[in-house]
Design a protein around this motif. Structure first.
Motif, PDB file in Angstrom:
ATOM      1  N   VAL A 196       0.778  -1.286  -0.062  1.00  0.00           N
ATOM      2  CA  VAL A 196      -0.158  -0.085   0.214  1.00  0.00           C
ATOM      3  C   VAL A 196       0.878   1.325   0.071  1.00  0.00           C
ATOM      4  CG1 VAL A 196      -1.795   1.372   1.144  1.00  0.00           C
ATOM      5  CG2 VAL A 196      -1.682  -1.143   1.291  1.00  0.00           C
ATOM      6  N   ASP A 197       0.660   2.396  -0.830  1.00  0.00           N
ATOM      7  CA  ASP A 197       1.077   3.559  -0.839  1.00  0.00           C
ATOM      8  C   ASP A 197       1.336   4.227   0.592  1.00  0.00           C
ATOM      9  OD1 ASP A 197       2.183   6.173  -2.523  1.00  0.00           O
ATOM     10  OD2 ASP A 197       0.643   6.649  -0.972  1.00  0.00           O
ATOM     11  N   ARG A 198       2.380   4.450   0.837  1.00  0.00           N
ATOM     12  CA  ARG A 198       2.675   4.996   2.371  1.00  0.00           C
ATOM     13  C   ARG A 198       1.607   5.921   2.691  1.00  0.00           C
ATOM     14  NH1 ARG A 198       7.250   4.809   5.423  1.00  0.00           N
ATOM     15  NH2 ARG A 198       7.037   2.788   4.607  1.00  0.00           N
ATOM     16  N   ALA A 199       1.255   7.067   2.150  1.00  0.00           N
ATOM     17  CA  ALA A 199       0.344   8.077   2.418  1.00  0.00           C
ATOM     18  C   ALA A 199      -0.827   7.610   2.325  1.00  0.00           C
ATOM     19  CB  ALA A 199       0.242   9.055   1.297  1.00  0.00           C
ATOM     20  N   VAL A 200      -1.548   6.530   1.684  1.00  0.00           N
ATOM     21  CA  VAL A 200      -2.981   5.926   1.624  1.00  0.00           C
ATOM     22  C   VAL A 200      -2.634   5.044   2.778  1.00  0.00           C
ATOM     23  CG1 VAL A 200      -4.237   4.005   0.557  1.00  0.00           C
ATOM     24  CG2 VAL A 200      -3.020   6.010  -0.881  1.00  0.00           C
ATOM     25  N   LEU A 201      -1.722   4.283   3.312  1.00  0.00           N
ATOM     26  CA  LEU A 201      -1.712   3.580   4.516  1.00  0.00           C
ATOM     27  C   LEU A 201      -1.790   4.388   5.882  1.00  0.00           C
ATOM     28  CD1 LEU A 201      -1.442   0.609   5.505  1.00  0.00           C
ATOM     29  CD2 LEU A 201       1.051   0.781   5.664  1.00  0.00           C
ATOM     30  N   HIS A 202      -1.180   5.361   5.715  1.00  0.00           N
ATOM     31  CA  HIS A 202      -1.414   6.434   6.682  1.00  0.00           C
ATOM     32  C   HIS A 202      -2.826   6.791   7.092  1.00  0.00           C
ATOM     33  CE1 HIS A 202       3.278   7.470   7.511  1.00  0.00           C
ATOM     34  NE2 HIS A 202       2.864   6.170   7.570  1.00  0.00           N
ATOM     35  N   GLU A 203      -3.397   6.980   6.039  1.00  0.00           N
ATOM     36  CA  GLU A 203      -4.891   7.586   6.082  1.00  0.00           C
ATOM     37  C   GLU A 203      -5.961   6.345   6.310  1.00  0.00           C
ATOM     38  OE1 GLU A 203      -5.948   8.916   2.228  1.00  0.00           O
ATOM     39  OE2 GLU A 203      -4.868  10.662   2.113  1.00  0.00           O
ATOM     40  N   ASP A 279      11.699 -11.050   2.451  1.00  0.00           N
ATOM     41  CA  ASP A 279      11.279 -12.597   2.272  1.00  0.00           C
ATOM     42  C   ASP A 279      10.953 -12.699   0.728  1.00  0.00           C
ATOM     43  OD1 ASP A 279      10.192 -15.110   1.879  1.00  0.00           O
ATOM     44  OD2 ASP A 279       9.170 -15.028   3.817  1.00  0.00           O
ATOM     45  N   PRO A 280      11.822 -13.223  -0.006  1.00  0.00           N
ATOM     46  CA  PRO A 280      11.578 -13.347  -1.525  1.00  0.00           C
ATOM     47  C   PRO A 280      10.699 -14.125  -1.945  1.00  0.00           C
ATOM     48  CG  PRO A 280      13.622 -14.671  -0.812  1.00  0.00           C
ATOM     49  CD  PRO A 280      13.247 -14.054   0.475  1.00  0.00           C
ATOM     50  N   ARG A 281       9.969 -15.000  -1.071  1.00  0.00           N
ATOM     51  CA  ARG A 281       9.009 -15.766  -1.518  1.00  0.00           C
ATOM     52  C   ARG A 281       7.856 -15.272  -1.521  1.00  0.00           C
ATOM     53  NH1 ARG A 281      10.095 -19.870   3.326  1.00  0.00           N
ATOM     54  NH2 ARG A 281       9.841 -17.792   4.247  1.00  0.00           N
ATOM     55  N   ILE A 282       7.518 -13.928  -1.150  1.00  0.00           N
ATOM     56  CA  ILE A 282       6.253 -13.296  -1.026  1.00  0.00           C
ATOM     57  C   ILE A 282       5.852 -12.635  -2.415  1.00  0.00           C
ATOM     58  CG2 ILE A 282       4.826 -11.400  -0.109  1.00  0.00           C
ATOM     59  CD1 ILE A 282       6.307 -11.908   2.520  1.00  0.00           C
ATOM     60  N   THR A 283       4.751 -12.700  -2.983  1.00  0.00           N
ATOM     61  CA  THR A 283       4.413 -12.187  -4.282  1.00  0.00           C
ATOM     62  C   THR A 283       3.699 -11.013  -3.699  1.00  0.00           C
ATOM     63  OG1 THR A 283       4.199 -14.139  -5.732  1.00  0.00           O
ATOM     64  CG2 THR A 283       3.015 -12.276  -6.219  1.00  0.00           C
ATOM     65  N   TRP A 284       4.075  -9.853  -4.242  1.00  0.00           N
ATOM     66  CA  TRP A 284       3.401  -8.504  -3.780  1.00  0.00           C
ATOM     67  C   TRP A 284       2.329  -8.068  -4.740  1.00  0.00           C
ATOM     68  CZ3 TRP A 284       4.023  -6.756   1.056  1.00  0.00           C
ATOM     69  CH2 TRP A 284       5.072  -7.257   1.617  1.00  0.00           C
ATOM     70  N   LEU A 285       1.278  -7.724  -4.249  1.00  0.00           N
ATOM     71  CA  LEU A 285      -0.105  -7.151  -4.839  1.00  0.00           C
ATOM     72  C   LEU A 285      -0.270  -5.885  -4.471  1.00  0.00           C
ATOM     73  CD1 LEU A 285      -2.123 -10.474  -4.484  1.00  0.00           C
ATOM     74  CD2 LEU A 285      -0.793  -9.621  -6.529  1.00  0.00           C
ATOM     75  N   PRO A 286      -0.384  -4.920  -5.383  1.00  0.00           N
ATOM     76  CA  PRO A 286      -0.958  -3.507  -5.015  1.00  0.00           C
ATOM     77  C   PRO A 286      -2.219  -3.335  -4.393  1.00  0.00           C
ATOM     78  CG  PRO A 286      -1.189  -3.592  -7.404  1.00  0.00           C
ATOM     79  CD  PRO A 286      -0.438  -4.919  -6.865  1.00  0.00           C
ATOM     80  N   ALA A 287      -2.628  -2.685  -3.436  1.00  0.00           N
ATOM     81  CA  ALA A 287      -3.721  -2.567  -2.672  1.00  0.00           C
ATOM     82  C   ALA A 287      -3.797  -1.095  -2.208  1.00  0.00           C
ATOM     83  CB  ALA A 287      -3.724  -3.447  -1.513  1.00  0.00           C
ATOM     84  N   PRO A 288      -5.010  -0.442  -1.852  1.00  0.00           N
ATOM     85  CA  PRO A 288      -6.404  -1.169  -2.314  1.00  0.00           C
ATOM     86  C   PRO A 288      -6.475  -1.249  -3.967  1.00  0.00           C
ATOM     87  CG  PRO A 288      -6.776   0.982  -1.667  1.00  0.00           C
ATOM     88  CD  PRO A 288      -5.083   0.808  -1.215  1.00  0.00           C
ATOM     89  N   ASP A 289      -7.277  -2.273  -4.234  1.00  0.00           N
ATOM     90  CA  ASP A 289      -7.630  -2.547  -5.770  1.00  0.00           C
ATOM     91  C   ASP A 289      -8.869  -3.272  -6.237  1.00  0.00           C
ATOM     92  OD1 ASP A 289      -7.249  -3.149  -8.309  1.00  0.00           O
ATOM     93  OD2 ASP A 289      -5.390  -3.837  -8.492  1.00  0.00           O
ATOM     94  N   ALA A 290      -9.654  -2.554  -6.868  1.00  0.00           N
ATOM     95  CA  ALA A 290     -10.892  -3.328  -6.962  1.00  0.00           C
ATOM     96  C   ALA A 290     -10.862  -4.836  -7.522  1.00  0.00           C
ATOM     97  CB  ALA A 290     -11.773  -2.618  -7.981  1.00  0.00           C
ATOM     98  N   GLN A 291      -9.620  -4.951  -8.196  1.00  0.00           N
ATOM     99  CA  GLN A 291      -9.142  -6.214  -8.790  1.00  0.00           C
ATOM    100  C   GLN A 291      -8.453  -7.294  -7.874  1.00  0.00           C
ATOM    101  OE1 GLN A 291     -10.880  -7.577 -11.669  1.00  0.00           O
ATOM    102  NE2 GLN A 291     -12.097  -5.703 -11.290  1.00  0.00           N
ATOM    103  N   LEU A 292      -8.101  -6.729  -6.841  1.00  0.00           N
ATOM    104  CA  LEU A 292      -7.176  -7.212  -5.928  1.00  0.00           C
ATOM    105  C   LEU A 292      -7.728  -8.862  -5.929  1.00  0.00           C
ATOM    106  CD1 LEU A 292      -4.784  -7.370  -4.165  1.00  0.00           C
ATOM    107  CD2 LEU A 292      -6.506  -6.702  -2.313  1.00  0.00           C
TER     108      LEU A 292
END
Length: 305
Positions: A196-203, A279-292
């Motif tokens: 999550v983008d830092r500013a969005v996460l803070h909100e 941890d290199p095993r984690i697949t990162w997904l951008p959030a929030p996302d309507a298609q998450l």
């Protein structure tokens, strides 16, 4: 017959792990295993953003509400119980979905990690020594036998635990800690992290804490205080709970406790991000996302074959 992959949903607090895990559980005939150390406690509901029965909508949840607030959480106990739950879910043909932001608890469930044993009698002896002689002599002993751990310990509780391990096992406390070399998971796992983008996460954090306040966090803390919250160093130190205990004690006004909780949660979120990004095993997904959920399913299909 290959085992059903375990899905792990990880990331910082307020990143949307609960919502994604519930959607994946609906799609994958899943059952959810909690990996948030504070959600192990009964009654710590509002301040931990514990899923409500309405939100769960009948989806089974495991490893929540196991401890009274006066008890101490143990990651070693969690490891054994969580693995038993995972095995049981698989036996019944369902998909285990591990969800949480407590990094050590996640790795305890998934990875080859050894936890040091305990000996209550020996620990009591070290406590007595601490009270009679003070911490200086014990710290000197720890610096001599485990300088790496001694350099990081700032409280007496961890000092006693480190010496208990050394005296009981002959090994340093450091030798039991998970390393940044990631050994293969004990089970087939697909790990999904929410970025999550830092500013969005803070909100989102600020909004969550305000919602906790309006939902009755102060009254929850008051009830837990009467149930022995302060007697557990683990539960009483939880973010939000320690700040609102100060309100009960007249040390802070509620708006100040809210702001302090927001600041502490932001700091905690940064530590979570640091832990999981290593941890290199984690697949990162951008959030929030309507298609998450769709992106998560694509990642699961790609990794699970």
């Amino acid at each position: 017959m290959p085992q059903t992959p375990l899905i792990a949903v990880v990331g910082p607090t307020a990143s949307g792990k609960t919502g994604l895990s519930l959607e994946l559980a609906r799609r994958l005939r899943g059952e959810i295993i909690n990996a948030d150390s504070m959600q192990l406690y009964r009654g710590m509901n509002i301040g931990t953003a514990k899923v409500t029965p309405e939100e769960a909508s009948g989806i089974p949840h495991h490893m929540i509400n196991l401890l009274d607030v006066s008890e101490e959480a143990s990651v070693a106990d969690y490891q054994a119980q969580a693995r038993a739950v995972i095995a049981d879910i698989r036996r019944r043909g369902s998909t285990p979905i591990l969800v949480g932001g407590s990094g050590l608890y996640v790795r305890a469930a998934l990875d080859v990690i050894e936890f040091p044993p305990t000996d209550p009698q020996l620990r009591a002896q070290i406590h007595d020594q601490l009270e009679q002689e003070g911490p200086a002599r014990l710290r000197k002993e720890l610096r001599r036998q485990d300088p790496e751990t001694a350099a990081t310990i700032k409280d007496d509780r961890r000092l006693v635990r480190a010496l208990e391990v050394i005296r009981l096992t002959g090994r340093t406390f450091t030798s039991f800690m998970p390393q940044r070399v990631y050994e293969p998971s004990l089970t087939p796992v697909v790990q999904l992290g929410l970025r999550v983008d830092r500013a969005v996460l803070h909100e989102r954090i600020a909004s969550r804490v305000e919602h906790m306040r309006t939902s009755g966090l102060l009254e929850e803390v008051r009830a837990l205080d009467a149930a022995g919250l302060r007697s557990s160093k683990t539960a009483a130190a939880a973010i939000g709970y320690r700040q609102f205990l100060d309100v009960l004690d007249g040390l802070k006004e509620e708006p100040e406790a809210v702001e302090d909780t927001i600041v502490a949660t932001r700091r905690f979120a940064r530590r979570q991000e640091t832990w999981f990004r290593a941890d290199p095993r984690i697949t990162w997904l951008p959030a929030p996302d309507a298609q998450l959920a769709e992106h998560a399913m694509e990642a699961i299909r790609a990794q699970a074959g």
